[in-house]
Scaffold this motif. Structure first.
Motif, PDB file in Angstrom:
ATOM      1  N   HIS A  39      11.473  12.568  18.980  1.00 48.46           N
ATOM      2  CA  HIS A  39      11.159  11.309  19.666  1.00 48.46           C
ATOM      3  C   HIS A  39      10.657  11.652  21.050  1.00 48.46           C
ATOM      4  N   ALA A  40       9.353  11.739  21.194  1.00 46.31           N
ATOM      5  CA  ALA A  40       8.800  12.101  22.493  1.00 46.31           C
ATOM      6  C   ALA A  40       8.902  10.928  23.470  1.00 46.31           C
ATOM      7  N   LEU A  41       8.668   9.730  22.974  1.00 50.96           N
ATOM      8  CA  LEU A  41       8.852   8.511  23.773  1.00 50.96           C
ATOM      9  C   LEU A  41       9.725   7.556  22.966  1.00 50.96           C
ATOM     10  N   ARG A  42      10.671   6.911  23.664  1.00 49.81           N
ATOM     11  CA  ARG A  42      11.636   6.076  22.939  1.00 49.81           C
ATOM     12  C   ARG A  42      11.592   4.627  23.415  1.00 49.81           C
ATOM     13  N   GLY A  43      10.440   4.103  23.656  1.00 51.07           N
ATOM     14  CA  GLY A  43      10.370   2.716  24.114  1.00 51.07           C
ATOM     15  C   GLY A  43      10.101   2.647  25.602  1.00 51.07           C
ATOM     16  N   VAL A  44       8.890   2.908  25.974  1.00 52.05           N
ATOM     17  CA  VAL A  44       8.500   2.919  27.377  1.00 52.05           C
ATOM     18  C   VAL A  44       7.692   1.668  27.676  1.00 52.05           C
ATOM     19  N   THR A  45       8.046   1.002  28.760  1.00 51.72           N
ATOM     20  CA  THR A  45       7.293  -0.173  29.196  1.00 51.72           C
ATOM     21  C   THR A  45       6.779   0.111  30.605  1.00 51.72           C
ATOM     22  N   LEU A  46       5.487  -0.084  30.800  1.00 52.12           N
ATOM     23  CA  LEU A  46       4.888   0.308  32.072  1.00 52.12           C
ATOM     24  C   LEU A  46       3.650  -0.538  32.321  1.00 52.12           C
ATOM     25  N   GLU A  47       3.508  -1.003  33.549  1.00 53.82           N
ATOM     26  CA  GLU A  47       2.295  -1.727  33.928  1.00 53.82           C
ATOM     27  C   GLU A  47       1.647  -0.999  35.095  1.00 53.82           C
ATOM     28  N   ILE A  48       0.352  -0.796  35.005  1.00 50.01           N
ATOM     29  CA  ILE A  48      -0.359  -0.170  36.110  1.00 50.01           C
ATOM     30  C   ILE A  48      -1.536  -1.064  36.463  1.00 50.01           C
ATOM     31  N   ARG A  49      -1.640  -1.345  37.774  1.00 49.67           N
ATOM     32  CA  ARG A  49      -2.691  -2.256  38.229  1.00 49.67           C
ATOM     33  C   ARG A  49      -3.811  -1.489  38.911  1.00 49.67           C
ATOM     34  N   ARG A  50      -4.946  -2.162  38.969  1.00 47.54           N
ATOM     35  CA  ARG A  50      -6.085  -1.577  39.650  1.00 47.54           C
ATOM     36  C   ARG A  50      -5.707  -1.236  41.082  1.00 47.54           C
ATOM     37  N   ASN A  51      -6.254  -0.090  41.536  1.00 46.45           N
ATOM     38  CA  ASN A  51      -6.034   0.351  42.909  1.00 46.45           C
ATOM     39  C   ASN A  51      -4.584   0.733  43.207  1.00 46.45           C
ATOM     40  N   GLU A  52      -3.902   1.209  42.188  1.00 49.81           N
ATOM     41  CA  GLU A  52      -2.589   1.803  42.431  1.00 49.81           C
ATOM     42  C   GLU A  52      -2.748   3.306  42.534  1.00 49.81           C
ATOM     43  N   TYR A  53      -1.785   3.967  43.181  1.00 55.90           N
ATOM     44  CA  TYR A  53      -1.750   5.430  43.250  1.00 55.90           C
ATOM     45  C   TYR A  53      -0.369   5.818  42.746  1.00 55.90           C
ATOM     46  N   LEU A  54      -0.350   6.334  41.529  1.00 65.43           N
ATOM     47  CA  LEU A  54       0.912   6.487  40.816  1.00 65.43           C
ATOM     48  C   LEU A  54       1.146   7.942  40.443  1.00 65.43           C
ATOM     49  N   ALA A  55       2.393   8.382  40.571  1.00 63.73           N
ATOM     50  CA  ALA A  55       2.742   9.719  40.092  1.00 63.73           C
ATOM     51  C   ALA A  55       3.710   9.575  38.927  1.00 63.73           C
ATOM     52  N   ILE A  56       3.470  10.353  37.876  1.00 64.51           N
ATOM     53  CA  ILE A  56       4.422  10.380  36.765  1.00 64.51           C
ATOM     54  C   ILE A  56       5.127  11.723  36.820  1.00 64.51           C
ATOM     55  N   MET A  57       6.458  11.688  36.902  1.00 69.06           N
ATOM     56  CA  MET A  57       7.225  12.912  37.060  1.00 69.06           C
ATOM     57  C   MET A  57       8.222  13.069  35.929  1.00 69.06           C
ATOM     58  N   GLY A  58       8.666  14.273  35.773  1.00 74.68           N
ATOM     59  CA  GLY A  58       9.704  14.510  34.773  1.00 74.68           C
ATOM     60  C   GLY A  58       9.732  15.965  34.405  1.00 74.68           C
ATOM     61  N   PRO A  59      10.924  16.436  34.029  1.00 77.56           N
ATOM     62  CA  PRO A  59      11.029  17.836  33.601  1.00 77.56           C
ATOM     63  C   PRO A  59      10.309  18.028  32.264  1.00 77.56           C
ATOM     64  N   SER A  60      10.134  19.286  31.871  1.00 76.72           N
ATOM     65  CA  SER A  60       9.459  19.506  30.592  1.00 76.72           C
ATOM     66  C   SER A  60      10.328  18.966  29.470  1.00 76.72           C
ATOM     67  N   GLY A  61       9.704  18.370  28.478  1.00 83.00           N
ATOM     68  CA  GLY A  61      10.428  17.756  27.377  1.00 83.00           C
ATOM     69  C   GLY A  61      10.831  16.334  27.670  1.00 83.00           C
ATOM     70  N   SER A  62      10.396  15.792  28.818  1.00 85.53           N
ATOM     71  CA  SER A  62      10.788  14.429  29.170  1.00 85.53           C
ATOM     72  C   SER A  62       9.870  13.400  28.516  1.00 85.53           C
ATOM     73  N   GLY A  63       8.772  13.864  27.944  1.00 88.96           N
ATOM     74  CA  GLY A  63       7.818  12.915  27.371  1.00 88.96           C
ATOM     75  C   GLY A  63       6.682  12.641  28.323  1.00 88.96           C
ATOM     76  N   LYS A  64       6.639  13.357  29.433  1.00 90.24           N
ATOM     77  CA  LYS A  64       5.624  13.184  30.460  1.00 90.24           C
ATOM     78  C   LYS A  64       4.215  13.431  29.899  1.00 90.24           C
ATOM     79  N   SER A  65       4.056  14.557  29.189  1.00 95.45           N
ATOM     80  CA  SER A  65       2.741  14.892  28.632  1.00 95.45           C
ATOM     81  C   SER A  65       2.326  13.881  27.578  1.00 95.45           C
ATOM     82  N   THR A  66       3.297  13.478  26.738  1.00 96.61           N
ATOM     83  CA  THR A  66       2.987  12.507  25.696  1.00 96.61           C
ATOM     84  C   THR A  66       2.517  11.199  26.305  1.00 96.61           C
TER      85      THR A  66
END
Lengths: 245, 416
Positions: A39-66
């Motif tokens: 289960h790489a992702l287990r139910g992720v909810t996320l909204e990203i709006r125009r003109n945002e500057y967002l960082a996605i972080m997480g250790p390896s195996g967190s589902g970050k790459s997925t």
């Protein structure tokens, strides 16, 4: 998150966010590894709006790459909703996804991923070829974008004639050239020395100021701190989502 | 549509950059195709040449001449049905011509008796053996479809009075008289003196079996005096319209039966031969050789194709990450498929062009060295071999290119 155009404690300006670009609701992704289901992702909810500057972080195996592959329309979710600019991309076919990537997403890779035998200009032209832009317009726009990232005098150089920082600038120009809705950068400074890394992050800051939407995937706090919002993942779930301090 | 053109242009640019970057590898791969194309095109050239030589030989027999003979041409298995046939006599030409003259709207023009045997020609110290000597009438000049080098054919008077005159084939005249003119010279056929009144122009040989340039023609009466006609002869019948050959043949069979006074129901005791019969006998053999030859040389092209397939697989493997990048930037499946197909086709086309040039050179050299050897290089060969190159490129490049097109971008990007 209250947008304020006044500089914050670190002297940065947060620009007001615009319309919804990415709307992910309860997305999960399963992989089969032999007999095991991951289960790489287990139910992720996320909204990203125009003109945002967002960082996605997480250790390896967190589902970050997925999550990054999903956001970049390189992969589709097993379950859940994914609307990109209001369009449902969760069940699109390969070629439709390719068109979305071409028009809406600018990729910046850790290893730059430039075509080794093509000049900087030809590399930046590539997305425009896939977009069906005529040759002269293509050349003009690619040259302009290269000039914008500070490589106006390096257009005819091949990647092996450029420094790491310059290569990443070419890659960023390539990501920008088709005016995408989001710039998706995967560890953009991972292969650069820290001084060059800082320069690249300054370039991102500049692009953000110009009104671009930027998503940086990283495991480095220093890098993530450049963003205005940080999403932290752990075990396929969002652990935290809030403004960067 | 526009997008497709840009993608194609880009694909060609990348393909040639790729070939330039891997010169050795591309050259070796192209070599396989070169060898294949050279083999196939040389074979094609040889087949065309043989075919042309065959046509030339056949036309020497005359496509408007029917041969009335004791034996049919081609293979005879039931020889016992023919061995007992009465011989064809030169004297039958007269009655046959009478029947032809009596037939209204006859399709036949004239029948000419031809008796023949091998002789040895001699002039001074020079000697030529195995000269095919024909005895015939002055009407032979009407069915002759060859040119004179010098002199003329004999006339009715010389024919009727049995004057010892002869017309020599090119090779005999050359062997006996070298560079001098043979006209007016006295020479000997099996010891019988003959005066040379004509020399034929060079005609060549029939399928390499016997040469038209190794013949001597004398009046039938002189032939009878010198050699006798007991061995039998043949009648050569010229037809008026070669497009109605079958009808003419039927008419001739009927006329011959009248001359021979054969009863209804009785089997023909002669054969009417024509060049078409030889063609029918030899065509399947010719085609068999052509098929076998093309198949065997085709195998070498197949090996070349495997080389292309292999190199395309290697190329796809090496550039998996590039494929991932291209897909991330918006390349569709079609784009990737075309890119690798064009690369495979480009190598094949280069190989095809080089191979074709080599064949052209070889054919030219062979043509110069052995003018009699029937080879022919044609424009259609250029187009066919180019088309074959493209098809080989597409067929052998398709599997690896399709694999590349279907790669999952996530997997491809992660590939190191």
């Amino acid at each position: 998150m209250a947008p304020s155009l006044a500089p914050d404690l670190t002297g940065r300006v947060t620009r007001p966010a615009g319309s919804l670009v990415i709307d992910i609701a309860d997305v999960s992704k399963l992989y089969k590894m032999g007999d095991e289901i991951i289960h790489a992702l287990r139910g992720v909810t996320l909204e990203i709006r125009r003109n945002e500057y967002l960082a996605i972080m997480g250790p390896s195996g967190s589902g970050k790459s997925t999550l990054m592959n999903m956001l970049g329309c390189l992969d589709t979710p097993t379950a859940g909703r994914y609307l990109f600019n209001g369009k449902n991309v969760a069940h699109m076919a390969d070629d439709e996804l390719a068109d979305i990537r071409n028009r809406e997403i600018g990729f910046v890779f850790q290893t730059f991923n430039l075509l080794p035998r093509s000049t900087a200009l030809a590399n930046v032209e590539l997305p425009l070829i896939y977009a069906g832009v005529p040759a002269h317009t293509r050349r003009e726009r690619a040259a302009q974008t290269l000039t914008d990232v500070g490589l106006g005098d390096r257009m005819t150089h091949k990647p092996n004639e450029l420094s790491g920082g310059q290569r990443q600038r070419v890659a960023i120009a390539r990501a920008l050239v088709n005016h995408p809705s989001i710039i998706l950068a995967d560890e953009p400074t991972g292969n650069l020395d820290s001084k060059t890394g800082v320069e690249i992050m300054e370039l991102f800051e500049h692009l953000y100021d110009q009104g671009n939407t930027i998503i940086v995937v990283t495991h480095e706090e220093d890098i993530a701190r450049h963003a205005r919002r940080i999403v932290r993942l752990r075990d396929g779930l969002i652990e935290s989502d809030g403004p960067a301090l | 549509m526009k997008r497709l053109i840009y993608e194609l242009t880009e694909s060609f640019r990348i393909a040639f950059a790729q070939i330039r970057a891997n010169k050795m590898r591309s050259a070796l791969t192209a070599l396989g195709v070169i060898i294949g194309i050279v083999a196939v095109t040389l074979m094609g050239t040889a087949i065309r040449g043989i075919d042309k030589g065959f046509q030339n030989s056949l036309s020497m027999l005359g496509d408007d001449i029917l041969y009335v003979q004791k034996w049919p041409w081609g293979n005879v298995e039931d020889w016992w049905n023919y061995i007992g046939r009465p011989p064809i006599k030169p004297e039958m030409a007269g009655p046959l011509n009478t029947v032809i003259a009596q037939t209204p709207n006859s399709l036949l023009e004239v029948a000419v008796p031809v008796a023949g045997r091998g002789t040895t020609a001699k002039y001074g110290e020079n000697k030529v053996s195995n000269v095919i000597t024909f005895g015939t009438t002055a009407e032979y000049s009407r069915i002759l479809n060859a040119e004179f080098k010098e002199g003329r054919f004999f006339n009715d008077t010389e024919d009727a009075s049995g004057r010892p005159v002869c017309i020599l084939g090119y090779d005999i005249a050359e062997a006996l008289f070298q560079d001098r003119s043979a006209l007016g010279e006295q020479m000997f056929l099996n010891g019988h003196p003959y005066l040379v009144i004509g020399v034929m122009a060079k005609q060549g040989s029939f399928l390499g079996l016997f040469s038209f340039d190794n013949q001597a023609v004398v009046p039938l009466e002189s032939f009878r005096k010198s050699f006798g006609t007991r061995r039998g002869a043949e009648l050569r019948v010229k037809i008026k319209d070669k497009t109605r050959l079958v009808e003419a043949k039927e008419e001739l069979v009927g006329a011959m039966r009248r001359v021979r006074a054969q009863l209804p129901g009785e089997r023909d005791n002669f054969s009417v031969n024509e060049q078409g019969a030889i063609k029918e006998t030899l065509d399947p053999i010719k085609q068999g050789i052509a098929m076998a030859g093309l198949f065997i040389t085709g195998l070498s092209l197949f090996v070349g194709a495997i080389g292309i397939m292999n190199i395309t697989f290697v190329s796809v493997k090496e550039r998996t990450k590039e494929i991932g990048t291209r897909k991330a930037l918006g390349a569709r499946r079609r784009t990737i498929l075309l890119q690798f197909l064009i690369e495979a086709v480009s190598i094949c086309l280069i190989g095809g062009l080089v191979g074709l040039s080599l064949t052209y050179g070889l054919v030219f050299v062979v043509g110069q060295a052995f003018p009699s050897f029937p080879v022919e290089f044609s424009i259609s060969l250029v187009f066919v071999s180019m088309a074959v190159s493209v098809v080989v490129g597409i067929l052998s490049g398709f599997a690896p290119a399709w694999g590349a097109a279907r790669l999952d971008p996530v997997v491809a990007l992660r590939y190191e």
